[in-house]
Design a protein around this motif. Structure first.
Motif, short mmCIF file in Angstrom:
data_model
loop_
_atom_site.label_atom_id
_atom_site.label_comp_id
_atom_site.label_asym_id
_atom_site.label_seq_id
_atom_site.Cartn_x
_atom_site.Cartn_y
_atom_site.Cartn_z
N GLU A 1 0.82 -1.22 0.00
CA GLU A 1 0.00 0.00 0.00
C GLU A 1 0.85 1.27 0.00
O GLU A 1 1.98 1.27 0.47
N LEU A 2 0.23 2.34 -0.48
CA LEU A 2 0.90 3.65 -0.51
C LEU A 2 1.43 4.03 0.86
O LEU A 2 2.58 4.47 1.01
N GLY A 3 0.62 3.85 1.90
CA GLY A 3 1.03 4.21 3.25
C GLY A 3 2.24 3.41 3.72
O GLY A 3 3.09 3.94 4.46
N MET B 1 5.22 4.91 2.00
CA MET B 1 5.57 6.18 2.63
C MET B 1 6.35 5.94 3.92
O MET B 1 7.34 6.61 4.20
N ARG B 2 5.89 4.94 4.68
CA ARG B 2 6.58 4.69 5.96
C ARG B 2 7.96 4.11 5.72
O ARG B 2 8.91 4.45 6.41
#
Ligand SMILES: Nc1ncnc2c1ncn2[C@@H]1O[C@H](COP(=O)(O)OP(=O)(O)OP(=O)(O)O)[C@@H](O)[C@H]1O
Ligand SMILES: Nc1ncnc2c1ncn2[C@@H]1O[C@H](COP(=O)(O)OP(=O)(O)OP(=O)(O)O)[C@@H](O)[C@H]1O
Ligand SMILES: [Mg+2]
Ligand SMILES: [Mg+2]
Lengths: 465, 465
Positions: free
Chosen positions: B232-234, B237-238
């Motif tokens: 996932e995108l999140g 990002m993390r």
């Protein structure tokens, strides 16, 4: 040797987002809306406010939506906002033993976390607790590694509302009409909560306004103590460890519901102790005897005021409002207990009229007034309906399938703690006590249906003569 | 205003013990044994030791049993024992991305907690990590309010074993023979793990000894990085926030599997950045483009060494050992990916012989070599089997039912992270990528079955002439 370490609740649920109801984009939209709406209805009920809700869903891109749920509830205390939205297993309902839609302390943080996972965006919260206090605006994310909130914004804001909460989440989702849609959920929610006013802005569609059908709040459920039936030995041991009471009799009366002096004298006798024994002085064998005696002693059914059933009248009215049938019936069972938790089953049935006679019955499932849209095959309600022989009540039924006929079934379970099959709260676990009550309610309404069908057949036959 | 507070993981799961597989006494016995056996097999595999397990079940009273599982594994480091057994969400497998039976850090603490809940008794642990070190004996309970261990005993003990672990739990349970029994589970576990030696003492029954069928450990799965597909995108990002790498290209190559320089140049171009950009300097729109590009770029399938499939030969041998059929076939699919996690589907089929021709097919489900006994209707494996039209392969099949014929199906999913429908690890969540692979495997083995049936029919017809 392997290196063990702690796993945070949030990182566990990021990996397991399907356990929270975010398995796919269509379901994610429904779950996010439901968690916010549930919170608003709970908060209004708790504060004695007639709920006015506004639900907005806006499509931002092919698979990206923004949802907003706004209520006129009591608002959230400013200091609590970060943890409420930025920490899983944090809330006010888990430890209170009364019927509410929420019960886990996970719902809205999970919705925000899913939004953050799929779009990188924080949850936007506006909240105000009174017209004397300013409204606050927060932007919060979950630090998933530590299960702690990260506050990106915290400022005062102007708000025309006197009190209430507005929650906005941007998330990857899909919007579909029809069965299991958000539209269906909103409509069923309005029906199960006739005291609520809901304004619904679906994506790219016209605004739907569900007016308040009754002007009075339902009786607010009251918090109670666990009922002794089904409480585990280990729970009793811990209660006797933790109780502030200095005497066993007082501890039992204080920590349980329905324990009278008569009950105390009966169980302490069976345990070979007295009512004045210090709870901490009880030996393990004595507690075991006490536990056994508590399960066997005659106890009053649990107090009903911790539950808020929809009620036979409201169920019939709700069915009549939306289903074109010509016969409506409802049954609300008296409260029962599983694992110390009071629960109550209600069944509504609509028959005949313009309902198709040769299709499978339609079945609506609800738990604590919340419509359940998914996991029907895993649900205790479905299992109970399938286990009843509806042919005995005048319907057709093939093995392993729902009965067929011009029939709509609505089944509601109200409880201080609904045992769901996962944290997504989509289906009810088939505890034997619960399935038994479901069957009793279904058979009761089935018998009424049978006599109605017989009566109608008799009338039709007589008219033919 | 309502008072919010934190809820501990352990008190959450005491209320939700059905989520952990402890809904009823019969299931509780199975779940407790399984969690201990899984841990022993995982530990031996991790340490490169051929497993020798001893499983004892003793009946103490009508509804009370004591289970003991002892292994010759690496033992548990003394300082870790309290948390391993007295704290939920604590373990060595959640953060390691390779196939293991355990993955949550919950299993054995939950079994101990259920024992404590129903009998008040602690878990008894003996462990030794080497012949040079003494063996330790612990008695541990879970402080459910805080999710912390309470150590009731911690002492050295004499033990004849050089290294290993013994876990004893007293719990409320029911022992039944037949389907879904502990006996079935032990037998299926021996078959899925031919390298393990298992001595099983059932309650009041004769000792069963499952000898080692192969003298070599299966290839131990190796830890890998997530595959980009479905991350996932999140999460991206993390990862870019947390990565120690100072350059984007290095970060991508280091934090993901199958990212080559060619892949890097393709995706950074699409994101409008370069391979030397600092990961933390990326704007959210750039990360979104990067995320999109990673999903679209051509990538090699994930490395297979993180998975340990049973293998077509071992599946056929396992089926031949216990099922009286006259035709055996197995298919192991190449690895696929869901949400960045590699997984692999295997199907075994036994047909004909003395299998009853007019009954529903028997279906065995396994995940990471662990037999699944419950929640068949909720399982992705069942849904995939029901979605295949077996009539095209020469079998009978009514709508919504398993195919009927002289048939036994064995379906195994191996993954670095199996998405279960609840923490009890009983059924697999129906992620579309997983259902698709299941169907492909089932149809592949179905086609082989079809040609076998045609061939046999032809032979029979020719013999008639
Ligand atoms: N709109 C709201 N108005 C007032 N209080 C709210 C609102 N939304 C959430 N809260 C508070 O925040 C707490 C946490 O909400 P959350 O949805 O995470 O958990 P829950 O509702 O307690 O349980 P569940 O996980 O079952 O939904 C609630 O218990 C409630 O006290
Ligand atoms: N018999 C054993 N030998 C060696 N180590 C063990 C043994 N049993 C447990 N452990 C260690 O204790 C940890 C916790 O075990 P636990 O069963 O609670 O969780 P898990 O196996 O990691 O995941 P799951 O909840 O899926 O079972 C394991 O990760 C492992 O490191
Ligand atoms: Mg909630
Ligand atoms: Mg384990």
């Amino acid at each position: 040797a392997e290196r063990q370490r702690e796993i945070s609740v949030s990182e566990f649920f990021v990996k397991n987002r399907h356990l929270l109801g975010f398995d796919n984009p269509q379901k994610a939209l429904l779950t996010a809306v439901r968690e916010c709406v549930d919170n608003s209805l709970d908060a209004c009920g708790d504060a004695g406010i007639l709920p006015s809700l506004r639900i907005e869903i806006v499509q931002l891109a092919e698979d990206r939506f923004k949802i907003a749920v706004e209520d006129n509830g009591p608002g959230i205390v400013r200091a609590q906002i970060p943890k409420v939205f930025g920490k899983l297993l944090y809330g006010s309902k888990f430890h209170t033993m009364k019927q509410q839609r929420g019960q886990q302390g996970i719902g809205v943080s999970a919705a925000g976390m899913y939004g953050q996972l799929t779009t990188g965006k924080p949850v936007l919260i506006s909240s105000r607790t009174s017209p004397q206090a300013p409204a606050h605006y927060f932007e919060v994310t979950v630090d998933t590694r530590k299960n702690q909130p990260l506050v990106l914004k915290d400022e005062k804001r102007e708000w025309v509302k006197d009190h209430g909460t507005r929650v906005e989440i941007e998330l990857q989702a899909t919007y579909k009409k029809g069965r299991r849609s958000v539209d269906d959920y909103v409509e069923q929610t309005a029906i199960a909560n006739p005291h609520a006013e809901i304004t619904y802005h679906p994506p790219g569609g016209e605004v739907l306004h569900y007016a308040r059908a009754v002007e009075a709040l339902p009786e607010e459920p009251r918090e109670i103590k666990p009922h002794p039936y089904g409480v585990e030995l280990g729970m009793l041991m811990r209660m006797l460890q933790d109780t502030p009471a200095k005497q066993l009799g007082l501890a039992l009366k204080h920590d349980f519901s329905r324990v009278t002096d008569k009950v105390v004298s009966e169980v302490v006798k069976a345990a070979g102790v007295t009512a004045s024994t210090r709870p901490r002085d009880l030996s393990t064998p004595a507690i075991e005897k006490l536990h056994k005696a508590l399960q066997a002693v005659k106890l009053m059914a649990p107090p009903t005021n911790c539950l808020s059933p929809i009620g036979e009248e409201a169920i019939r009215a709700g069915l009549q409002k939306r289903i074109q049938a010509d016969w409506y019936e409802a049954v609300t069972r008296p409260p029962a207990v599983y694992r110390g938790n009071p629960f109550q089953v209600e069944v509504g049935l609509a028959y005949g009229g313009s309902l198709p006679g040769d299709e499978l019955a339609e079945m609506y499932r609800l738990a604590n007034r919340v419509p359940l849209q998914y996991q029907a095959s895993a649900c205790a309600i479905t299992k109970a309906v399938l286990s009843v022989d509806w042919r005995g009540y005048g319907l057709q039924m093939s093995k392993g399938a729902l009965p067929s006929g011009p029939l709509v079934l609505m089944v509601h379970i109200a409880s201080v703690w609904v045992p769901f099959t996962s944290e997504s709260k989509e289906a009810i676990a088939a505890y034997p006590e619960i399935v038994k009550e479901l069957r009793l309610a279904l058979m009761e309404v089935g018998r009424k249906l049978a006599s109605h069908i017989r009566h109608r057949r008799k009338v039709t036959d007589e008219m033919k003569k």
